[in-house]
Scaffold this active site. Structure first.
Site, PDB file in Angstrom:
ATOM      1  N   ALA A 169       0.671  -1.357   0.260  1.00  0.00           N
ATOM      2  CA  ALA A 169       0.020   0.094   0.091  1.00  0.00           C
ATOM      3  C   ALA A 169       1.030   1.364   0.002  1.00  0.00           C
ATOM      4  CB  ALA A 169      -1.026   0.048   1.408  1.00  0.00           C
ATOM      5  N   ASP A 170       2.237   1.193   0.411  1.00  0.00           N
ATOM      6  CA  ASP A 170       2.946   2.317   0.495  1.00  0.00           C
ATOM      7  C   ASP A 170       4.148   2.008   0.028  1.00  0.00           C
ATOM      8  OD1 ASP A 170       3.771   5.018   1.012  1.00  0.00           O
ATOM      9  OD2 ASP A 170       4.055   4.573   3.059  1.00  0.00           O
ATOM     10  N   LEU A 171       4.450   1.574  -1.229  1.00  0.00           N
ATOM     11  CA  LEU A 171       5.738   1.208  -1.849  1.00  0.00           C
ATOM     12  C   LEU A 171       6.601   2.564  -2.040  1.00  0.00           C
ATOM     13  CD1 LEU A 171       7.673  -1.045  -2.799  1.00  0.00           C
ATOM     14  CD2 LEU A 171       6.767  -0.758  -5.059  1.00  0.00           C
TER      15      LEU A 171
END
Length: 244
Positions: A169-171
């Protein structure tokens, strides 16, 4: 492969333990004060909030509290609506990490989570194993450049996760760690922070969105630190490794 966790009921909620996690873990282990009293806090990482590094029986662990962000964070910093244990963000992250770790993906070893009920809300913490000797990409690139092969290796690493259907979700550049070759004989890249991550059916839509997010993060970090060693050619090498 499904995840296999030990669920322990506590007076205030639940602790979920991975299969080889010491069963003596109690709720106190999820408080940094517990480790301070043992003089076992060995470091920290400060972003929007602090993540603590603690030492347990010769192993270094990462202790992280779940904090809210965005608009909802203005109303409650860390309380989430409770709709069942399996719907908590902590359980979602622990189960995903447990699956990936046992499938030999480059992720930190998961240890346990703590869920504390408070009426219709809950708060949570997670403990994972610290990746030995590793630093995030922003820290690494602030010291010097990576070569083309390193960028291709990173691209291939991300592609492996995507082929498995792993949605991060937060690469971003700070959620990628580089472990030097001195630790295990070869340089390795790890993905960390799988909060809100999940397994999805692979498709180019969300996979490309993941890559776009990563590119934006490199550009954002370079805007804050102009000397960050990142160029369009570096990104092209990452994409080549991803596609290869």
């Amino acid at each position: 492969m499904s995840s296999q966790l030990n669920i322990v009921k506590t007076p205030e909620g639940y602790i979920a333990l991975c299969q080889d996690t010491p069963l003596e873990i109690t709720q106190e282990w999820f408080s940094v004060d517990f480790w301070r009293e043992k003089a076992a806090v060995v470091g920290s990482s400060k972003g929007r909030y602090t993540t603590w590094f603690v030492e347990s029986n010769g192993n270094q662990w990462v202790l992280r509290h779940y904090w809210r962000g965005g608009l909802m964070g203005k109303f409650s910093k860390d309380a989430y609506m409770y709709t069942g244990l399996e719907n908590t963000r902590a359980m979602g992250e622990l189960r995903l990490l447990d699956i990936l770790y046992r499938e030999h993906f480059a992720v930190p070893k998961p240890i346990a989570v703590n869920i504390v009920r408070d009426s219709i809300f809950y708060r949570a913490d997670i403990i994972i194993e610290r990746v030995e000797g590793a630093e995030d990409l922003v820290a690494k690139l602030s010291k010097g450049a990576m070569n083309e092969q390193q960028w291709q290796t990173l691209g291939a690493c991300i592609a492996k996760f995507h082929r498995r259907g792993v949605y991060h979700a937060d690469l971003n550049a700070k959620n990628i760690l580089c472990q030097p070759a001195e630790v295990n004989g070869e340089e390795c890249f790890y993905l960390i922070d799988f909060d809100r991550g999940e397994l999805r059916t692979p498709n180019q839509g969300w996979q490309q969105a993941n890559l776009d997010r990563l590119l934006r993060s490199f550009n954002k970090e370079q805007g804050k630190e102009p000397n960050l060693a990142f160029t369009p050619d570096n990104w092209a090498a990452l994409v080549k490794g991803y596609q290869g």
